[in-house]
Design a protein around this motif. Structure first.
Motif, PDB file in Angstrom:
ATOM      1  N   ALA A 147       1.087  -1.154  -0.018  1.00 64.52           N
ATOM      2  CA  ALA A 147      -0.070  -0.122  -0.074  1.00 64.52           C
ATOM      3  C   ALA A 147       0.856   1.241  -0.177  1.00 64.52           C
ATOM      4  N   LEU A 148       1.896   1.128   0.616  1.00 67.12           N
ATOM      5  CA  LEU A 148       2.914   2.486   0.881  1.00 67.12           C
ATOM      6  C   LEU A 148       3.813   2.401  -0.521  1.00 67.12           C
ATOM      7  N   ARG A 149       3.578   1.385  -1.382  1.00 64.99           N
ATOM      8  CA  ARG A 149       4.535   1.265  -2.630  1.00 64.99           C
ATOM      9  C   ARG A 149       6.004   1.474  -2.481  1.00 64.99           C
ATOM     10  N   HIS A 150       6.256   0.556  -1.452  1.00 63.11           N
ATOM     11  CA  HIS A 150       7.677   0.561  -0.953  1.00 63.11           C
ATOM     12  C   HIS A 150       8.492  -0.279  -2.096  1.00 63.11           C
ATOM     13  N   ARG A 151       9.618  -0.420  -2.555  1.00 62.05           N
ATOM     14  CA  ARG A 151      10.324  -1.375  -3.353  1.00 62.05           C
ATOM     15  C   ARG A 151      10.718  -2.532  -2.863  1.00 62.05           C
ATOM     16  N   GLN A 152      10.846  -2.607  -1.617  1.00 64.17           N
ATOM     17  CA  GLN A 152      11.285  -3.770  -0.979  1.00 64.17           C
ATOM     18  C   GLN A 152      11.038  -3.784   0.473  1.00 64.17           C
ATOM     19  N   LEU A 153      10.412  -4.939   0.865  1.00 60.33           N
ATOM     20  CA  LEU A 153      10.407  -5.314   2.297  1.00 60.33           C
ATOM     21  C   LEU A 153      11.023  -6.279   2.972  1.00 60.33           C
TER      22      LEU A 153
END
Ligand code: NDP
Length: 287
Positions: A244-250
């Protein structure tokens, strides 16, 4: 002095606000979750249901999917439905996406999570198994992404790809699995670059997971890996949040995965010998 300080405070505030997750972000959103009959995928479906999303789940086992759909509706999903079938078949992967088009009228988030069964042990030389696993764990992800892209472009949506530490670093006893997860990194990292060049506003989040307490993972590796697995419910929520936060990597669990990747990037041989030393090698299946 005052003006630059104020600028810094404002920039910090803007960045934190942009990075704040609210469950309402998923309300009314149309989401596909693959591999949602058990494990992390099932937990993602329940979180999305509580957030009020329209959910389309898929896996092979129809009876389990029926239960997941029923539970999603009890938890408050805007709608919930399933399509059952195997991701060995690219045509099935495309059919799931078409179902989102016809029943939901579009798509906001594509969560690619399913994984085919493999073994945990020395590579046994079975090339056909590697091919089959590539079809399930990699090619179907490519097929679904390709089919879903027109809808995701329209919604300026998100693609969430569930991968593993074994898709970043060479661990022993997961040769076919690791190959499929490394392939995901190559495909989606390259695609992300092309989206940027073409100003395509579809985010790609690659999720690098450590050991999670799903039934299948615990059954497969706990006799060899001494670590305590992280909870699947929290893992599922972190994946949705990162998407949802459009992070590139978790990285999840964040500290363990982050530390391992850092050590590996600085001293790969040391890292690999620590890994080998931590396994209960006497319990590994031999071919
Ligand atoms: P599970 O084994 O619990 O769930 C796998 C899901 O994939 C099930 O819903 C299964 O349903 C589905 N599936 C399996 N084969 C197929 C197939 N041929 N076609 C369609 N669907 C299929 O996995 P986890 O929840 O543990 O893992 C989820 C994701 O997280 C995976 O991508 C995995 O690689 C990743 N991961 C997990 C870790 C862990 O420790 N658990 C660690 C690192 C990464 P069905 O059998 O009904 O088809």
């Amino acid at each position: 002095i005052l003006i630059p300080s104020l600028g810094l405070v404002l920039a910090f505030w803007f960045y934190s606000a942009r990075d704040t997750f609210k469950p309402e972000m998923l309300r009314g959103k149309r989401v596909i979750v693959t591999g949602a009959s058990t494990g992390i995928g099932e937990q993602m479906a329940y979180h999305l249901a509580r957030m009020g999303s329209h959910i389309l789940v898929t896996a092979r086992t129809e009876a389990k999917l029926q239960n997941v759909v029923r539970r999603c509706l009890e938890l408050g999903a805007a709608s919930a439905r399933f399509v059952s079938g195997t991701m060995e078949d690219t045509a099935f992967a495309q059919r799931v996406v078409r179902e989102a088009q016809t029943s939901l009228g579009g798509l906001d988030m594509l969560i690619l999570n399913h994984v085919g069964a493999s073994y945990f042990g020395f590579f046994d030389g079975d090339v056909e198994h590697v091919r089959k696993l590539l079809e399930i764990n990699f090619l179907s992800y490519v097929a679904m992404t390709t089919s879903a892209l027109p809808m995701l472009k329209e919604s300026e949506g998100s693609i969430v790809v569930v991968s593993s530490m074994a898709g970043k670093v060479g661990f022993p006893f997961t040769v076919p699995y690791s190959a499929t997860k490394f392939a995901l990194d190559g495909f989606f990292s390259s695609l992300r670059q092309e989206f940027a060049i073409q100003s395509i506003n579809v985010s790609i989040t690659l999720c690098i997971l450590g050991f999670i307490d799903t039934e299948s993972a615990v059954r497969a590796v706990s006799h060899v890996i001494p670590d305590t697995p992280a909870p699947k419910e929290e893992c599922a929520l972190e994946i949705i949040r990162a998407g949802a936060l459009r992070h590139r990597q978790l990285h999840y669990p964040a500290r363990a995965v982050g530390t391992m990747l850092l050590i590996h990037s600085i001293a790969p041989e040391l890292f690999e010998s620590i890994v080998r030393g931590s396994y209960r090698l006497e319990n590994v299946r031999r071919t």
